[in-house]
Write a protein that holds these residues in place. Structure first.
Motif, mmCIF file in Angstrom:
data_model
loop_
_atom_site.group_PDB
_atom_site.id
_atom_site.type_symbol
_atom_site.label_atom_id
_atom_site.label_comp_id
_atom_site.label_asym_id
_atom_site.label_seq_id
_atom_site.Cartn_x
_atom_site.Cartn_y
_atom_site.Cartn_z
ATOM 1 N N ILE A 4 0.815 -1.239 -0.093
ATOM 2 C CA ILE A 4 0.177 -0.075 0.205
ATOM 3 C C ILE A 4 0.839 1.284 -0.231
ATOM 4 N N SER A 5 1.808 1.334 0.976
ATOM 5 C CA SER A 5 2.781 2.560 1.152
ATOM 6 C C SER A 5 3.676 2.781 -0.199
ATOM 7 N N TRP A 8 1.467 4.221 -2.894
ATOM 8 C CA TRP A 8 0.870 5.529 -2.612
ATOM 9 C C TRP A 8 1.692 6.449 -3.161
ATOM 10 N N GLU A 87 -8.731 -4.134 0.069
ATOM 11 C CA GLU A 87 -8.035 -4.441 0.878
ATOM 12 C C GLU A 87 -7.932 -6.141 1.259
ATOM 13 N N ALA A 96 -4.469 2.310 -2.765
ATOM 14 C CA ALA A 96 -3.795 3.748 -2.746
ATOM 15 C C ALA A 96 -4.321 4.723 -3.634
ATOM 16 N N GLY A 99 -7.610 5.883 -2.209
ATOM 17 C CA GLY A 99 -7.625 6.926 -1.009
ATOM 18 C C GLY A 99 -7.453 8.492 -1.633
ATOM 19 N N ARG A 100 -6.583 8.446 -2.763
ATOM 20 C CA ARG A 100 -6.284 9.795 -3.267
ATOM 21 C C ARG A 100 -7.534 10.396 -4.079
ATOM 22 N N LEU A 159 -4.114 13.190 4.478
ATOM 23 C CA LEU A 159 -3.385 12.551 3.044
ATOM 24 C C LEU A 159 -1.943 13.419 3.002
ATOM 25 N N ILE A 162 0.673 11.626 5.116
ATOM 26 C CA ILE A 162 1.029 10.580 4.453
ATOM 27 C C ILE A 162 2.074 10.683 3.480
ATOM 28 N N ARG A 179 -0.536 4.874 8.794
ATOM 29 C CA ARG A 179 -1.463 5.872 8.438
ATOM 30 C C ARG A 179 -2.463 5.401 7.417
ATOM 31 N N VAL A 180 -2.214 4.803 6.507
ATOM 32 C CA VAL A 180 -3.232 4.477 5.500
ATOM 33 C C VAL A 180 -4.058 3.402 5.870
ATOM 34 N N LYS A 181 -3.729 2.445 6.688
ATOM 35 C CA LYS A 181 -4.866 1.521 7.313
ATOM 36 C C LYS A 181 -5.507 2.344 8.150
#
Length: 207
Positions: A4-5, A8, A87, A96, A99-100, A159, A162, A179-181
Motif C-alpha cells: 500500500i505504501s 501510494w 484491501e 492507494a 484513497g487519493r 493525506l 501520508i 497511516r493508510v490503514k
C-alpha cells in the motif's frame, strides 16, 4: 505485488506527471465529453422543471436536502465498500489510488454536499416549526458535525501527512502503512455513522 505504501507514492507520481489525453470521443469544455455534457444538461433541465412545479417551498427544501444526502452518503458508502474489497484482495496500488481519489472527490463533491444537507435541513426545521430539542434532531446534528469534522478536518490533512511520511521515512515504512490503514478504518466508521443518521432522520425515534 506492491505494498500500500509503495503504491501510494507511485500513484502520487503518476497523478502529478503529465499524461497524453485519451483517444476516443471528442472533448469539449474542461475536457468533458459530449455525453457528459448532454447528461448534465438533461439533469439540469429536469431539476429546473421539477423544482419549478413543486407545490410548496417545503418540497423544494426537501428535494435539495435529500438529493445532497444521497450524493454524500452514497458516495461515502461506495468508497468504503471499494476500500474493503481492495484491501481483502491485497491490491495495494488500487487501494492507494482509491484513497487519493476519495480525497479529490471529497473536496469537490462531498464537502459541498454536506453543507447543502445541513443548510436545507435547517430550512426544513424552520419551515415545519420543529423542536431542536428532540432526540432525532440532536443525534442528526451531532452526527453531521462529527462527520464534517472528520471529512474536512482530518482526511485531507492526513493525506498530506501520508505523503510527507513517505518522503521522510520511505514509501515502504511502517509509518506510511499505519497511516493508510488508519485512514480507511476511519472511512468505515464514518460511513456507519452516516447510515445511522439516515435511519435516524427517517424514523425520528423518540426516547
Amino acid at each position: 505485488m506492491p505494498s500500500i505504501s509503495t503504491a501510494w507514492v507511485s500513484d502520487t507520481e503518476v497523478m502529478e506527471s503529465p499524461a497524453d489525453p485519451p483517444k476516443g470521443a471528442p472533448r469539449l469544455f474542461g475536457g468533458f465529453g459530449i455525453d457528459s455534457l448532454a447528461a448534465g444538461l438533461f439533469l439540469l433541465a429536469g431539476a429546473i422543471v421539477f423544482l419549478s412545479y413543486a407545490p410548496f417551498t417545503y418540497h423544494i427544501y426537501l428535494a435539495l436536502h435529500v438529493t445532497a444526502a444521497v450524493i454524500w452518503v452514497g458516495g461515502d458508502i461506495t468508497l468504503t465498500t471499494l476500500g474493503i474489497v481492495f484491501e481483502r484482495r491485497h491490491e495495494g496500488d488500487t487501494l492507494a489510488a482509491l484513497g487519493r481519489m476519495g480525497a479529490w472527490i471529497g473536496t469537490r463533491v462531498y464537502t459541498p454536499a454536506l453543507f447543502v444537507v445541513i443548510g436545507f435541513g435547517i430550512a426544513l426545521m424552520h419551515e415545519l416549526h420543529l423542536d431542536y430539542g428532540q432526540f432525532w434532531v440532536v443525534f442528526g446534528l451531532t452526527g453531521w458535525a462529527i462527520a464534517a469534522i472528520v471529512g474536512v478536518g482530518f482526511v485531507g490533512p492526513e493525506l498530506g501527512r501520508i505523503d510527507e511520511a513517505a518522503r521522510t521515512h520511505g514509501p515502504e515504512s511502517e509509518e506510511v502503512a499505519r497511516r493508510v490503514k488508519r485512514l480507511f478504518a476511519i472511512f468505515r466508521f464514518d460511513t456507519a455513522l452516516l447510515i445511522l443518521i439516515v435511519l435516524d432522520m427517517a424514523t425520528r425515534p423518540s426516547f
